[in-house]
Design an enzyme around this catalytic site. Structure first.
Site, PDB file in Angstrom:
ATOM      1  N   GLY A  18      -2.602   1.052 -14.082  1.00 28.63           N
ATOM      2  CA  GLY A  18      -3.969   0.529 -14.083  1.00 28.63           C
ATOM      3  C   GLY A  18      -3.843  -0.880 -13.553  1.00 28.63           C
ATOM      4  CE1 TYR A 156     -17.599  -1.548  -4.171  1.00 29.72           C
ATOM      5  CE2 TYR A 156     -16.805  -1.167  -1.928  1.00 29.72           C
ATOM      6  CZ  TYR A 156     -17.752  -0.962  -2.922  1.00 29.72           C
ATOM      7  OH  TYR A 156     -18.844  -0.180  -2.664  1.00 29.72           O
ATOM      8  CE  LYS A 215      -4.850 -10.261  -3.647  1.00 31.27           C
ATOM      9  NZ  LYS A 215      -4.864  -9.417  -4.867  1.00 31.27           N
ATOM     10  N   GLY A 217      -2.369  -7.987   3.282  1.00 30.57           N
ATOM     11  CA  GLY A 217      -1.177  -7.190   3.565  1.00 30.57           C
ATOM     12  C   GLY A 217      -0.112  -8.036   4.233  1.00 30.57           C
ATOM     13  CD  GLU A 219      -1.622  -8.578  10.128  1.00 28.36           C
ATOM     14  OE1 GLU A 219      -1.581  -9.546  10.907  1.00 28.36           O
ATOM     15  OE2 GLU A 219      -1.006  -7.514  10.297  1.00 28.36           O
ATOM     16  CB  ALA A 246       0.852  -4.236  -2.524  1.00 30.22           C
ATOM     17  N   GLY A 247      -1.061  -5.530  -4.455  1.00 31.71           N
ATOM     18  CA  GLY A 247      -1.933  -6.639  -4.844  1.00 31.71           C
ATOM     19  C   GLY A 247      -1.750  -7.016  -6.307  1.00 31.71           C
ATOM     20  CG  ASP A 248      -2.567  -4.110  -9.155  1.00 34.11           C
ATOM     21  OD1 ASP A 248      -3.612  -4.648  -8.750  1.00 34.11           O
ATOM     22  OD2 ASP A 248      -2.461  -2.878  -9.350  1.00 34.11           O
TER      23      ASP A 248
HETATM   24  P1  ADP Z   1      -4.499  -5.629  -2.075  1.00 26.50           P
HETATM   25  O1  ADP Z   1      -3.632  -4.528  -2.639  1.00 26.50           O
HETATM   26  O2  ADP Z   1      -5.060  -6.530  -3.141  1.00 26.50           O
HETATM   27  O3  ADP Z   1      -5.483  -5.188  -1.043  1.00 26.50           O
HETATM   28  P2  ADP Z   1      -2.702  -6.419   0.063  1.00 26.50           P
HETATM   29  O4  ADP Z   1      -2.705  -5.072   0.637  1.00 26.50           O
HETATM   30  O5  ADP Z   1      -3.152  -7.533   0.905  1.00 26.50           O
HETATM   31  O6  ADP Z   1      -3.484  -6.576  -1.320  1.00 26.50           O
HETATM   32  O7  ADP Z   1      -1.197  -6.671  -0.410  1.00 26.50           O
HETATM   33  C1  ADP Z   1      -0.900  -7.606  -1.416  1.00 26.50           C
HETATM   34  C2  ADP Z   1       0.350  -8.339  -1.060  1.00 26.50           C
HETATM   35  O8  ADP Z   1       1.430  -7.402  -0.891  1.00 26.50           O
HETATM   36  C3  ADP Z   1       0.286  -9.087   0.256  1.00 26.50           C
HETATM   37  O9  ADP Z   1      -0.288 -10.358   0.071  1.00 26.50           O
HETATM   38  C4  ADP Z   1       1.736  -9.152   0.663  1.00 26.50           C
HETATM   39  O10 ADP Z   1       2.377 -10.207  -0.029  1.00 26.50           O
HETATM   40  C5  ADP Z   1       2.296  -7.836   0.133  1.00 26.50           C
HETATM   41  N1  ADP Z   1       2.313  -6.813   1.204  1.00 26.50           N
HETATM   42  C6  ADP Z   1       1.434  -5.813   1.410  1.00 26.50           C
HETATM   43  N2  ADP Z   1       1.795  -5.069   2.477  1.00 26.50           N
HETATM   44  C7  ADP Z   1       2.933  -5.610   2.962  1.00 26.50           C
HETATM   45  C8  ADP Z   1       3.842  -5.310   4.048  1.00 26.50           C
HETATM   46  N3  ADP Z   1       3.630  -4.273   4.883  1.00 26.50           N
HETATM   47  N4  ADP Z   1       4.933  -6.099   4.222  1.00 26.50           N
HETATM   48  C9  ADP Z   1       5.183  -7.133   3.391  1.00 26.50           C
HETATM   49  N5  ADP Z   1       4.381  -7.463   2.355  1.00 26.50           N
HETATM   50  C10 ADP Z   1       3.273  -6.727   2.137  1.00 26.50           C
END
Ligand code: ADP
Length: 300
Positions: A18, A156, A215, A217, A219, A246-248
């Site tokens: 969660g 969201y 954030k 990804g 980028e 990843a975000g969590d």
């Molecule tokens: P959310 O899940 O909140 O949408 P992101 O997709 O932006 O967040 O991912 C959260 C964090 O995970 C990013 O800020 C980055 O640090 C890391 N991350 C996500 N995808 C990658 C990737 N392909 N390579 C390296 N780090 C990543």
């Protein structure tokens, strides 16, 4: 929630996940000195009781995890097809967590008021029964007035809301009350059609958020405070296995680092390294020993 993952046609692996829980787990694993607690509601069923035990084994305080005598914990199933594409099926319409605000009285409010930080997400908002939302806003306003830092990740999820307008209304209240907001660009792209750092910064200006952490990804990450706007590049991971959490995990490390007095650049560094480890593993929660070897021992 209870997480089920199909391992073959007729067997499944079961764990717990969660977004707020994931954030709590990674924060606590990296910063053992910080007291981390979860507020939620579960049932009296065996899996709910195991879930509370799991919180304990992650050293997360479950004093404010209430037990409903009429509802059970929510559950979801992850299925992965031959191309690695994942689909999720949920059983959470009647989950105990939806009723959590029914347990929040003046004693719970007083207890929460002692915290440094209250973290919630757009999923928390979507899960809580609509008639209980005013009680949540009143709780958060009281906490803020008592000096608790309010932190929000919009996370969201379109299908959890009856209309996008309903989500926008709730999110605006959250933006207004939050000291720190950690959106993904995806959240804004889906709900508001805004898909750039600058677009989000402009959108958030009226809410006077003290620390906005965007954030995107691989980028990069953009952090905006009253006197600073800084972009941080992220080293992309080549072998992404599963981006769940990843975000969590980023949030857990970022919030923990800031709580411990680290600066923004150090916080982004730790948070992005932790997220990079998490996306190279399957599932939301990386086994503790693996996380320790790949992240704690390398970066903490
Ligand atoms: P959310 O899940 O909140 O949408 P992101 O997709 O932006 O967040 O991912 C959260 C964090 O995970 C990013 O800020 C980055 O640090 C890391 N991350 C996500 N995808 C990658 C990737 N392909 N390579 C390296 N780090 C990543």
């Amino acid at each position: 929630m209870i997480e089920l993952m199909r391992t073959s046609k007729d067997s499944m692996a079961q764990s717990y996940a969660g977004d707020v829980y994931n954030t709590a787990v990674y924060l606590k694993r990296a910063f053992a000195d910080v007291n981390v607690g979860i507020m939620s509601a579960v049932g009296e069923d065996a899996l709910s009781l195991d879930m509370i035990e799991r919180f304990g084994s992650e050293s997360i305080n479950s004093e404010l995890v209430f037990k409903s005598d009429s509802r059970n914990a929510g559950m979801y199933l992850i299925q992965t097809d031959d191309e690695g594409e994942r689909t999720f099926t949920y059983w959470r319409e009647n989950s105990a967590a939806r009723t959590v605000m029914a347990y929040v009285d003046k004693y719970v409010t007083a207890e929460l008021s002692q915290s440094d930080v209250f973290f919630f997400s757009g999923i928390s908002l979507a899960v809580i029964e609509p008639q209980d939302r005013d009680a949540l806003w009143s709780l958060i306003s009281t906490l803020k007035a008592n000096g608790v830092q309010i932190i929000f990740d919009p996370n969201y999820r379109a299908r959890m809301w009856s209309t996008p307008a309903e989500a926008k209304l709730q999110f605006e209240k959250a933006f207004r009350l939050s000291d720190m907001v950690l959106p993904g660009i995806d959240d804004f792209a889906q709900l508001y059609g805004i898909d750039t750092f600058d677009g989000i910064i402009e959108f958030c200006q009226p809410f006077e958020i003290s620390e906005l952490v965007i954030k995107n990804g691989p980028e990069g990450v953009r952090v905006i405070t009253a006197n600073q706007s800084e972009h941080f590049a992220i080293q992309a991971v080549d072998n992404v296995v599963d981006t769940t959490s990843a975000g969590d995990s980023f949030n857990g490390l970022y919030v923990g680092a800031r709580l411990q007095g680290l600066d923004i650049s150090q916080a982004v560094h730790l948070a992005s390294k932790a997220a990079a480890v998490v996306i190279q593993h399957r599932g939301a929660i990386v086994p503790s020993a693996d996380f320790s070897a790949a992240f704690i021992q390398q970066y903490m």
